[in-house]
Scaffold this active site. Sequence first.
Site, PDB file in Angstrom:
ATOM      1  N   HIS A 221     -58.287  21.914 -11.071  1.00  0.00           N
ATOM      2  CA  HIS A 221     -56.920  21.726 -11.050  1.00  0.00           C
ATOM      3  C   HIS A 221     -56.660  21.518 -12.538  1.00  0.00           C
ATOM      4  O   HIS A 221     -55.348  22.154 -13.034  1.00  0.00           O
ATOM      5  CB  HIS A 221     -56.588  20.600 -10.053  1.00  0.00           C
ATOM      6  CG  HIS A 221     -55.207  20.046 -10.229  1.00  0.00           C
ATOM      7  ND1 HIS A 221     -54.386  20.597  -9.241  1.00  0.00           N
ATOM      8  CD2 HIS A 221     -54.871  19.253 -11.172  1.00  0.00           C
ATOM      9  CE1 HIS A 221     -53.140  19.886  -9.639  1.00  0.00           C
ATOM     10  NE2 HIS A 221     -53.355  18.976 -10.575  1.00  0.00           N
ATOM     11  N   GLU A 222     -57.149  20.639 -12.992  1.00  0.00           N
ATOM     12  CA  GLU A 222     -56.757  20.337 -14.470  1.00  0.00           C
ATOM     13  C   GLU A 222     -56.853  21.516 -15.404  1.00  0.00           C
ATOM     14  O   GLU A 222     -55.841  22.021 -16.145  1.00  0.00           O
ATOM     15  CB  GLU A 222     -57.437  19.055 -15.031  1.00  0.00           C
ATOM     16  CG  GLU A 222     -57.282  17.864 -14.165  1.00  0.00           C
ATOM     17  CD  GLU A 222     -55.728  17.285 -14.038  1.00  0.00           C
ATOM     18  OE1 GLU A 222     -54.833  17.773 -14.811  1.00  0.00           O
ATOM     19  OE2 GLU A 222     -55.574  16.520 -13.101  1.00  0.00           O
TER      20      GLU A 222
ATOM     21  N   ASP B 226     -48.021  21.556 -11.532  1.00  0.00           N
ATOM     22  CA  ASP B 226     -48.317  20.707 -10.181  1.00  0.00           C
ATOM     23  C   ASP B 226     -47.387  21.291  -8.965  1.00  0.00           C
ATOM     24  O   ASP B 226     -46.469  21.832  -9.165  1.00  0.00           O
ATOM     25  CB  ASP B 226     -48.094  19.208 -10.232  1.00  0.00           C
ATOM     26  CG  ASP B 226     -49.191  18.581 -11.073  1.00  0.00           C
ATOM     27  OD1 ASP B 226     -50.513  18.730 -10.754  1.00  0.00           O
ATOM     28  OD2 ASP B 226     -48.734  17.919 -12.034  1.00  0.00           O
TER      29      ASP B 226
ATOM     30  N   HIS C 278     -53.681  23.827 -15.186  1.00  0.00           N
ATOM     31  CA  HIS C 278     -52.507  23.387 -16.136  1.00  0.00           C
ATOM     32  C   HIS C 278     -52.796  24.136 -17.638  1.00  0.00           C
ATOM     33  O   HIS C 278     -51.704  24.534 -18.014  1.00  0.00           O
ATOM     34  CB  HIS C 278     -52.457  21.875 -16.212  1.00  0.00           C
ATOM     35  CG  HIS C 278     -52.213  21.350 -15.109  1.00  0.00           C
ATOM     36  ND1 HIS C 278     -51.010  21.483 -14.265  1.00  0.00           N
ATOM     37  CD2 HIS C 278     -52.520  20.057 -14.394  1.00  0.00           C
ATOM     38  CE1 HIS C 278     -50.893  20.587 -13.165  1.00  0.00           C
ATOM     39  NE2 HIS C 278     -51.852  19.877 -13.447  1.00  0.00           N
TER      40      HIS C 278
END
Length: 186
Positions: free
Chosen positions: A114-115, A124, A118
Amino acid sequence: MTSRLNRLAVALLATTLATLGITVANPAPASAAMTICYNTSQAGSYASVANQAASIWNNATVNLTLSANCGSNLRIYRITGGGSYAQRTSLGNGRVYIDTQQAAQYSVLRIMTHEIGHILGLPDNYNGNCSLLMSGGSAGTSCTNAYPSTAEANRVSNLFAGTFSATDRSADIFRDSWPSALTSVS
């Protein structure tokens, strides 16, 4: 630049052949347009998780390759407290911080992937849907899905193909994707 020209030449050739009624079955894929070198020297025990997350992104996208310890476009850090987060300085560049306390509550592979998402240009999406990687912690502590949806992967591929605006590639800090255990919904 060379790989972009090669892809353009292949596309032009395929279009020309199609116009003549000739099709090419399973043409060879174009080489990646960008390599993102990630550094795990500060990731501690999460270095292998970073490698898994990079493999997930490499398999899900085109136009980019994440490669370990060949440079420092992306630096990955293991921290304790303060929450996991990403700080993107530009598309494909930045830092990821994985909080050991959150990694004990949520899937560390989901957090890492997920990170990194980014850093690859994704925002998000706090809708609680576990099938969407960028829903982060809103999907609850039981969600272990570490794979981007087709739409998320396609967006990253398109970003690295240059088909989105500069605002999608700008610097940003992404915090609060992972609520504490006291506020999360399981």
